[in-house]
Enzyme design. Structure first.
Site, PDB file in Angstrom:
ATOM      1  N   GLU A   1       4.992 -11.336   8.198  1.00  0.00           N
ATOM      2  CA  GLU A   1       4.260 -10.059   8.222  1.00  0.00           C
ATOM      3  C   GLU A   1       4.187  -9.591   9.661  1.00  0.00           C
ATOM      4  OE1 GLU A   1       0.158 -10.102   6.799  1.00  0.00           O
ATOM      5  OE2 GLU A   1       0.230  -7.916   6.648  1.00  0.00           O
TER       6      GLU A   1
ATOM      7  N   CYS B   1      -1.142  -7.646   3.896  1.00  0.00           N
ATOM      8  CA  CYS B   1      -1.887  -6.378   3.802  1.00  0.00           C
ATOM      9  C   CYS B   1      -1.046  -5.200   4.272  1.00  0.00           C
ATOM     10  CB  CYS B   1      -3.160  -6.467   4.631  1.00  0.00           C
ATOM     11  SG  CYS B   1      -4.337  -7.597   3.914  1.00  0.00           S
TER      12      CYS B   1
ATOM     13  N   ASN C   1       0.050  -7.069  -3.428  1.00  0.00           N
ATOM     14  CA  ASN C   1      -0.380  -8.137  -2.532  1.00  0.00           C
ATOM     15  C   ASN C   1      -1.883  -8.311  -2.645  1.00  0.00           C
ATOM     16  OD1 ASN C   1      -0.305  -9.956  -0.093  1.00  0.00           O
ATOM     17  ND2 ASN C   1      -1.647  -8.329   0.673  1.00  0.00           N
ATOM     18  N   GLU C   2      -2.297  -9.407  -3.153  1.00  0.00           N
ATOM     19  CA  GLU C   2      -3.712  -9.774  -3.325  1.00  0.00           C
ATOM     20  C   GLU C   2      -4.614  -8.546  -3.585  1.00  0.00           C
ATOM     21  OE1 GLU C   2      -5.685 -10.553   0.989  1.00  0.00           O
ATOM     22  OE2 GLU C   2      -4.496 -12.234   0.295  1.00  0.00           O
TER      23      GLU C   2
HETATM   24  O1  AHR Z   1      -1.921 -13.545   6.371  1.00  0.00           O
HETATM   25  C1  AHR Z   1      -2.830 -12.608   6.841  1.00  0.00           C
HETATM   26  C2  AHR Z   1      -3.420 -11.741   5.749  1.00  0.00           C
HETATM   27  O2  AHR Z   1      -4.156 -12.530   4.864  1.00  0.00           O
HETATM   28  C3  AHR Z   1      -2.425 -11.047   4.856  1.00  0.00           C
HETATM   29  O3  AHR Z   1      -1.987  -9.861   5.387  1.00  0.00           O
HETATM   30  C4  AHR Z   1      -3.198 -10.814   3.617  1.00  0.00           C
HETATM   31  O4  AHR Z   1      -2.375 -10.744   2.483  1.00  0.00           O
HETATM   32  C5  AHR Z   1      -4.182 -11.945   3.587  1.00  0.00           C
HETATM   33  O5  AHR Z   1      -5.452 -11.542   3.301  1.00  0.00           O
END
Ligand code: AHR
Length: 639
Positions: free
Chosen positions: A38, A242, A372-373
């Site tokens: 990321e 995120c 994503n989550e």
């Molecule tokens: O890994 C850091 C963050 O943690 C990521 O962006 C997110 O998906 C999670 O909450």
């Protein structure tokens, strides 16, 4: 892999005990250990992406970060008594996707010229004897052509390399030149100097080392990309996190904005409080996967923005918002286009764009993450169901990975799993950041997961620290992932990269600055599991004492025929285990032992990056033996 090889022949201690049970075996995922990339902590811009000029296209703005603007990281220079003006304009950009550019009006170039200086991301690192590729877009606004000098200086004002270019077009035109560097510097600066009277517009001022990873143009920083490659990940998840679902609907990561010529890509605010150029975009991610033999695992937004949008991390903000339902067909088509771009023939609309970028052959996309989550709300569910139904129907060959919220339990986790069961989603993405004690205590988590339900991608996890104890807690847990490699098919530690001075999230797997790299102890654990992974799991090979501090696994890799034992001890005293290899065919006594051990609180730092690293030695194994696992250690035995 930075490890010391000690060649000593020794025997594993022998106090043989008879085992009642024969080992049973089962197939496990050959893709179990991958990585999560990321652009957080300056992982991409200023990190893995080898572009050395910061704010190359004058697109920084206060919405990226308070106090930033189009001129951030630039300085107007008028040396040798020259004078003129510089402004940032947007009326006739090089491309509508890239609206801002600088205009230099040179009244008098003086002795040395006037222009723009950029100090990169905390200075630029250049090496004597190496070449650097400079490029710039210029539009001549005055009648007369304007000559330019391109120079690099160190902080003391010493010239490190120079070249020249001359404008010859009243339209935007790309000019390229190569700089030969004569002296190394860690804090070099780039200066573009107009040396004649006139008026010009300039944009996309760029400098790359010629030696990028695999010498790819628009490539990656070679040493950092190699450190990541040394993990030998079976897959790479990108572009986040995120970052995927973004800070509000307008900030979602849209893959089409990140392909094609750099000057046509759409830069935007990075949810982590800086700026993403999109220079490291989908083509570069897929290319990197191919270069290092990892499967690509792109994650696309599930039609909703991050529930933490607009606020401080996990607090306040505007919350999750969904794409208008009337726009969902178009959005779903964007995902189908991605699959065509990755896998379609070069005669297809999107396959042709991939071919145009230099990759006529398909990228063999096999996995795609949707969401994503995300918070599992009706807004999310409605959009996820629509995307899932279409992608599943049109691409049964692709494994779709759903999401079950940000935690290992709780409302979103339960609702996410409920939806997964109902829709029979092939795989779901679980995330958890917990204490080392939690990882040690939860090694049975997947033992009871129903094998008939959705499989698991453990997409993000970490034990909140970079000490050896943290890394070993993760190692113990990873033996349970191998044991459950028939239900947990993929896993990745998170986050991967962090640049010193620009870190929004700790802990991370690899710390770096512009010229140093410090892989953590956790990195070596990930590496040892990844390079010693298998596709068959054997039970009953290692007899663990009950209620002890040890964890273990035994796998075989059918590709190379090797058998790997992993033995973890998170305790402060050595522990004995019995190993029985009689049920494993093709036994040979010669083996290689790799040991990672030290004090529980030991860490790797920039000052001492080799504090805790794996040490290799040759050993001889017996079919039945007793092995003493040192305190605070991970041992991998390769047979
Ligand atoms: O890994 C850091 C963050 O943690 C990521 O962006 C997110 O998906 C999670 O909450």
């Amino acid at each position: 892999m930075k490890s010391k090889l000690i060649v000593i022949a020794c025997f594993a201690a022998v106090s043989i005990q008879a085992f009642a049970a024969k080992p049973t075996s089962k197939s496990i995922s050959p893709d179990l250990f991958g990585i999560f990339f990321e652009d957080i902590n300056y992982a991409a811009d200023g990190g893995l992406y080898a572009e050395m000029v910061q704010n190359r296209s004058f697109e920084y703005s206060p919405s990226d970060k308070g106090g930033w603007n189009s001129f951030t990281s630039w300085e107007y220079v008028a040396w040798g008594f020259g004078y003129g003006t510089v402004s940032v304009e947007s009326s006739s950009p090089v491309h509508p996707n890239n609206p801002h550019y600088a205009v230099l009006n040179i009244e008098d170039a003086g002795k040395e010229g006037i222009g723009l200086k950029n100090s990169g991301f905390d200075g630029m690192v250049v090496k004597a004897g190496e070449k650097y590729n400079f490029s710039v877009f210029i539009r001549q606004l005055s009648e007369q052509a304007v000559p330019f000098g391109v120079k690099m200086y160190n902080k003391k004002g010493k010239l490190l390399g120079e070249t020249t270019i001359a404008t010859d077009s009243k339209d935007w035109k790309k000019y390229s030149a190569s700089l030969n560097i004569t002296q190394s510097s860690d804090t070099a600066e780039l200066v573009l100097l107009a040396t004649g009277k006139g008026k010009v517009a300039v944009d996309m001022i760029s400098l790359f080392p010629e030696k990028t990873f695999k010498n790819r143009p628009n490539g990656m920083r070679a040493d950092l990309a190699q450190t990541v490659a040394d993990l030998q990940p079976k897959f790479i998840r990108f572009p986040g996190g995120c970052l995927v679902h973004g800070d509000g609907l307008g900030n979602m990561y849209r893959w089409k904005n990140t392909i094609g010529p750099n000057e046509q890509r759409i830069a935007q605010k990075n949810i982590w409080g800086y700026h993403q150029t999109a220079g490291l975009g989908y083509f570069e991610y897929f290319q990197y996967c191919e270069d290092i033999g990892a499967k690509p695992l792109p994650v696309v937004p599930a039609g909703v923005s991050c529930q933490n949008s607009g606020g401080t991390w996990r607090i306040g903000g505007t919350g999750q918002k969904g794409i208008q339902l009337s726009e969902m067909d178009e959005y779903i088509q964007e995902i189908l286009d991605l699959i065509e771009w990755a896998n379609g023939p070069e005669t297809s609309v999107w396959g042709a764009k991939r071919a145009e970028a230099g990759h006529p052959k398909p990228f063999h996309l096999k996995y795609i993450g949707i969401g994503n989550e995300d918070k599992i709300t009706p807004v999310f569910e409605e959009r996820f169901r629509q995307i899932y139904a279409v992608v599943k129907a049109k691409h049964p060959e692709i494994t779709i990975i759903g999401t079950v919220g940000p935690f290992h339990s709780g409302e979103d986790f339960m609702q996410g799993w409920k939806l997964a069961r109902e829709l029979e989603i092939p795989m779901v993405d679980e995330h958890y950041y917990e204490s080392p004690e939690w990882f040690i205590a939860n090694q049975k988590r997947y033992d009871t997961y129903k094998r008939s339900e959705s499989k698991v991608y453990l997409g993000e996890y970490a034990s909140r620290g970079n000490s050896l104890f943290n890394a070993l807690a993760e190692a113990a847990f990873m033996t349970s992932l191998e044991r459950n490699g028939d239900v947990v098919l993929l896993s990745s530690y998170a986050p991967l990269l962090a640049k010193t001075g620009h870190t929004q999230w700790n802990p991370d797997l690899i710390y770096f600055d512009n010229y140093k790299i410090a892989p953590t102890v956790n990195y070596y654990v990930q590496q040892l599991f990844s390079i010693n992974s298998g596709d068959t799991y054997f039970d009953q090979v290692i007899n663990l004492p009950k209620d002890s501090t040890v964890a273990a696994s035994c796998v075989r890799n059918s590709k190379n025929g090797k058998v790997f034992l992993k033995l973890v001890n998170v305790g402060k005293t050595a522990q004995k285990v019995n190993i029985d290899l009689t049920g494993i065919s093709g036994f040979k006594s010669k083996a290689i032992k790799t040991l990672l051990t030290g004090a529980g609180d030991a860490k790797n730092t920039f000052e001492n990056p080799q504090n805790v690293v794996p040490v290799k030695s040759e050993i001889k194994m017996k079919r039945k033996s007793e092995y003493e696992i040192p305190a605070m250690s991970l041992t991998v035995i390769e047979m």
